[in-house]
Design a protein around this motif. Structure first.
Motif, PDB file in Angstrom:
ATOM      1  N   ARG A   1       0.838  -1.207   0.000  1.00 54.19           N
ATOM      2  CA  ARG A   1       0.000   0.000   0.000  1.00 54.19           C
ATOM      3  C   ARG A   1       0.871   1.254   0.000  1.00 54.19           C
ATOM      4  O   ARG A   1       0.591   2.223  -0.723  1.00 54.19           O
ATOM      5  CB  ARG A   1      -0.927   0.005   1.215  1.00 54.19           C
ATOM      6  CG  ARG A   1      -2.172  -0.833   1.044  1.00 54.19           C
ATOM      7  CD  ARG A   1      -3.186  -0.565   2.137  1.00 54.19           C
ATOM      8  NE  ARG A   1      -2.665  -0.868   3.459  1.00 54.19           N
ATOM      9  CZ  ARG A   1      -2.716  -2.053   4.052  1.00 54.19           C
ATOM     10  NH1 ARG A   1      -3.274  -3.076   3.432  1.00 54.19           N
ATOM     11  NH2 ARG A   1      -2.224  -2.231   5.258  1.00 54.19           N
ATOM     12  N   THR A   2       1.921   1.238   0.790  1.00 52.61           N
ATOM     13  CA  THR A   2       2.836   2.381   0.834  1.00 52.61           C
ATOM     14  C   THR A   2       3.521   2.572  -0.507  1.00 52.61           C
ATOM     15  O   THR A   2       3.656   3.702  -0.995  1.00 52.61           O
ATOM     16  CB  THR A   2       3.877   2.186   1.950  1.00 52.61           C
ATOM     17  OG1 THR A   2       3.185   2.120   3.198  1.00 52.61           O
ATOM     18  CG2 THR A   2       4.884   3.311   1.978  1.00 52.61           C
ATOM     19  N   ARG A   3       3.933   1.472  -1.129  1.00 53.56           N
ATOM     20  CA  ARG A   3       4.555   1.527  -2.464  1.00 53.56           C
ATOM     21  C   ARG A   3       3.625   2.210  -3.448  1.00 53.56           C
ATOM     22  O   ARG A   3       4.040   3.084  -4.222  1.00 53.56           O
ATOM     23  CB  ARG A   3       4.858   0.095  -2.914  1.00 53.56           C
ATOM     24  CG  ARG A   3       5.225  -0.052  -4.372  1.00 53.56           C
ATOM     25  CD  ARG A   3       5.343  -1.520  -4.762  1.00 53.56           C
ATOM     26  NE  ARG A   3       4.084  -2.222  -4.854  1.00 53.56           N
ATOM     27  CZ  ARG A   3       3.315  -2.291  -5.944  1.00 53.56           C
ATOM     28  NH1 ARG A   3       3.686  -1.683  -7.049  1.00 53.56           N
ATOM     29  NH2 ARG A   3       2.187  -2.956  -5.944  1.00 53.56           N
ATOM     30  N   MET A   4       2.347   1.857  -3.397  1.00 56.64           N
ATOM     31  CA  MET A   4       1.379   2.445  -4.325  1.00 56.64           C
ATOM     32  C   MET A   4       1.204   3.950  -4.097  1.00 56.64           C
ATOM     33  O   MET A   4       1.044   4.708  -5.050  1.00 56.64           O
ATOM     34  CB  MET A   4       0.019   1.743  -4.186  1.00 56.64           C
ATOM     35  CG  MET A   4       0.042   0.280  -4.593  1.00 56.64           C
ATOM     36  SD  MET A   4       0.484   0.016  -6.321  1.00 56.64           S
ATOM     37  CE  MET A   4      -0.961   0.651  -7.124  1.00 56.64           C
ATOM     38  N   ALA A   5       1.259   4.385  -2.854  1.00 61.06           N
ATOM     39  CA  ALA A   5       1.101   5.808  -2.547  1.00 61.06           C
ATOM     40  C   ALA A   5       2.371   6.595  -2.865  1.00 61.06           C
ATOM     41  O   ALA A   5       2.316   7.660  -3.486  1.00 61.06           O
ATOM     42  CB  ALA A   5       0.733   5.991  -1.072  1.00 61.06           C
ATOM     43  N   VAL A   6       3.522   6.072  -2.468  1.00 61.52           N
ATOM     44  CA  VAL A   6       4.779   6.798  -2.601  1.00 61.52           C
ATOM     45  C   VAL A   6       5.209   6.928  -4.059  1.00 61.52           C
ATOM     46  O   VAL A   6       5.704   7.973  -4.473  1.00 61.52           O
ATOM     47  CB  VAL A   6       5.889   6.115  -1.773  1.00 61.52           C
ATOM     48  CG1 VAL A   6       7.253   6.686  -2.082  1.00 61.52           C
ATOM     49  CG2 VAL A   6       5.591   6.240  -0.284  1.00 61.52           C
ATOM     50  N   PHE A   7       5.004   5.875  -4.845  1.00 56.68           N
ATOM     51  CA  PHE A   7       5.461   5.877  -6.232  1.00 56.68           C
ATOM     52  C   PHE A   7       4.314   6.051  -7.227  1.00 56.68           C
ATOM     53  O   PHE A   7       4.429   5.654  -8.391  1.00 56.68           O
ATOM     54  CB  PHE A   7       6.238   4.597  -6.533  1.00 56.68           C
ATOM     55  CG  PHE A   7       7.454   4.419  -5.658  1.00 56.68           C
ATOM     56  CD1 PHE A   7       8.477   5.337  -5.678  1.00 56.68           C
ATOM     57  CD2 PHE A   7       7.555   3.332  -4.814  1.00 56.68           C
ATOM     58  CE1 PHE A   7       9.599   5.189  -4.869  1.00 56.68           C
ATOM     59  CE2 PHE A   7       8.666   3.156  -4.004  1.00 56.68           C
ATOM     60  CZ  PHE A   7       9.687   4.098  -4.024  1.00 56.68           C
ATOM     61  N   LYS A   8       3.252   6.689  -6.799  1.00 59.63           N
ATOM     62  CA  LYS A   8       2.083   6.929  -7.645  1.00 59.63           C
ATOM     63  C   LYS A   8       2.506   7.559  -8.973  1.00 59.63           C
ATOM     64  O   LYS A   8       3.332   8.469  -8.995  1.00 59.63           O
ATOM     65  CB  LYS A   8       1.122   7.853  -6.905  1.00 59.63           C
ATOM     66  CG  LYS A   8      -0.122   8.185  -7.658  1.00 59.63           C
ATOM     67  CD  LYS A   8      -0.987   9.109  -6.831  1.00 59.63           C
ATOM     68  CE  LYS A   8      -2.212   9.523  -7.609  1.00 59.63           C
ATOM     69  NZ  LYS A   8      -2.987  10.504  -6.862  1.00 59.63           N
ATOM     70  N   ASP A   9       1.975   7.040 -10.054  1.00 58.58           N
ATOM     71  CA  ASP A   9       2.233   7.544 -11.414  1.00 58.58           C
ATOM     72  C   ASP A   9       3.655   7.291 -11.910  1.00 58.58           C
ATOM     73  O   ASP A   9       4.048   7.830 -12.933  1.00 58.58           O
ATOM     74  CB  ASP A   9       1.938   9.048 -11.532  1.00 58.58           C
ATOM     75  CG  ASP A   9       0.495   9.379 -11.225  1.00 58.58           C
ATOM     76  OD1 ASP A   9      -0.382   8.521 -11.489  1.00 58.58           O
ATOM     77  OD2 ASP A   9       0.231  10.480 -10.716  1.00 58.58           O
ATOM     78  N   ASP A  10       4.438   6.501 -11.222  1.00 57.26           N
ATOM     79  CA  ASP A  10       5.800   6.171 -11.651  1.00 57.26           C
ATOM     80  C   ASP A  10       5.863   4.658 -11.857  1.00 57.26           C
ATOM     81  O   ASP A  10       6.245   3.914 -10.960  1.00 57.26           O
ATOM     82  CB  ASP A  10       6.813   6.631 -10.606  1.00 57.26           C
ATOM     83  CG  ASP A  10       8.260   6.446 -11.052  1.00 57.26           C
ATOM     84  OD1 ASP A  10       8.499   5.706 -12.040  1.00 57.26           O
ATOM     85  OD2 ASP A  10       9.150   7.021 -10.407  1.00 57.26           O
ATOM     86  N   GLU A  11       5.475   4.223 -13.046  1.00 57.27           N
ATOM     87  CA  GLU A  11       5.343   2.792 -13.329  1.00 57.27           C
ATOM     88  C   GLU A  11       6.652   2.028 -13.108  1.00 57.27           C
ATOM     89  O   GLU A  11       6.644   0.906 -12.624  1.00 57.27           O
ATOM     90  CB  GLU A  11       4.835   2.575 -14.755  1.00 57.27           C
ATOM     91  CG  GLU A  11       3.418   3.082 -14.974  1.00 57.27           C
ATOM     92  CD  GLU A  11       2.404   2.474 -14.019  1.00 57.27           C
ATOM     93  OE1 GLU A  11       2.470   1.255 -13.744  1.00 57.27           O
ATOM     94  OE2 GLU A  11       1.557   3.229 -13.518  1.00 57.27           O
ATOM     95  N   ARG A  12       7.749   2.636 -13.459  1.00 62.30           N
ATOM     96  CA  ARG A  12       9.040   1.966 -13.299  1.00 62.30           C
ATOM     97  C   ARG A  12       9.372   1.733 -11.820  1.00 62.30           C
ATOM     98  O   ARG A  12       9.773   0.647 -11.432  1.00 62.30           O
ATOM     99  CB  ARG A  12      10.124   2.820 -13.958  1.00 62.30           C
ATOM    100  CG  ARG A  12      11.355   2.076 -14.298  1.00 62.30           C
ATOM    101  CD  ARG A  12      12.159   2.865 -15.290  1.00 62.30           C
ATOM    102  NE  ARG A  12      13.532   2.904 -14.821  1.00 62.30           N
ATOM    103  CZ  ARG A  12      14.436   3.736 -15.221  1.00 62.30           C
ATOM    104  NH1 ARG A  12      14.116   4.665 -16.100  1.00 62.30           N
ATOM    105  NH2 ARG A  12      15.648   3.676 -14.782  1.00 62.30           N
ATOM    106  N   ALA A  13       9.175   2.752 -10.996  1.00 61.84           N
ATOM    107  CA  ALA A  13       9.440   2.621  -9.559  1.00 61.84           C
ATOM    108  C   ALA A  13       8.440   1.670  -8.908  1.00 61.84           C
ATOM    109  O   ALA A  13       8.809   0.890  -8.026  1.00 61.84           O
ATOM    110  CB  ALA A  13       9.391   3.984  -8.886  1.00 61.84           C
TER     111      ALA A  13
END
Length: 104
Positions: free
Chosen positions: A16-28
């Protein structure tokens, strides 16, 4: 709470944190997903309760660091390197890291 539930809770929290922190950055997003899954898969056969608790603590710490210390920026000028934080991704009322990086 059982150890299995704790492990699953940390796993889901990291994603969930990954999805929030790297929102809109498909590579990250893909890289973070791969790393989280790899680390959990690598340790899935661990049976010592003490080691599992240490790994749960580490996962929680990583989640905190991601949420509080990672900041996405956007490039705002073509004629020079000018970056600014992506305000749409800043979390309200969250203290961000203010510690200097360790020199290697």
């Amino acid at each position: 709470m059982s150890t299995r539930v704790k492990v699953l809770r940390v796993f889901k929290s990291l994603h969930r944190t990954r999805m929030a922190v790297f929102k809109d950055d498909e590579r990250a997003l893909a890289a973070a997903k791969s790393k989280i899954n790899e680390e959990f898969r690598k340790n899935k056969n661990e049976s010592l309760e003490e080691n599992i608790e240490k790994m749960i603590k580490m996962g929680s710490d990583v989640e905190t660091v991601l949420r509080q210390c990672v900041l996405q920026v956007e490039h705002v000028s073509n004629d020079r390197l000018l970056l600014r934080p992506r305000k749409d991704l800043l979390l309200e009322n969250v203290p961000y890291c203010d510690q200097p990086r360790k020199k290697s």
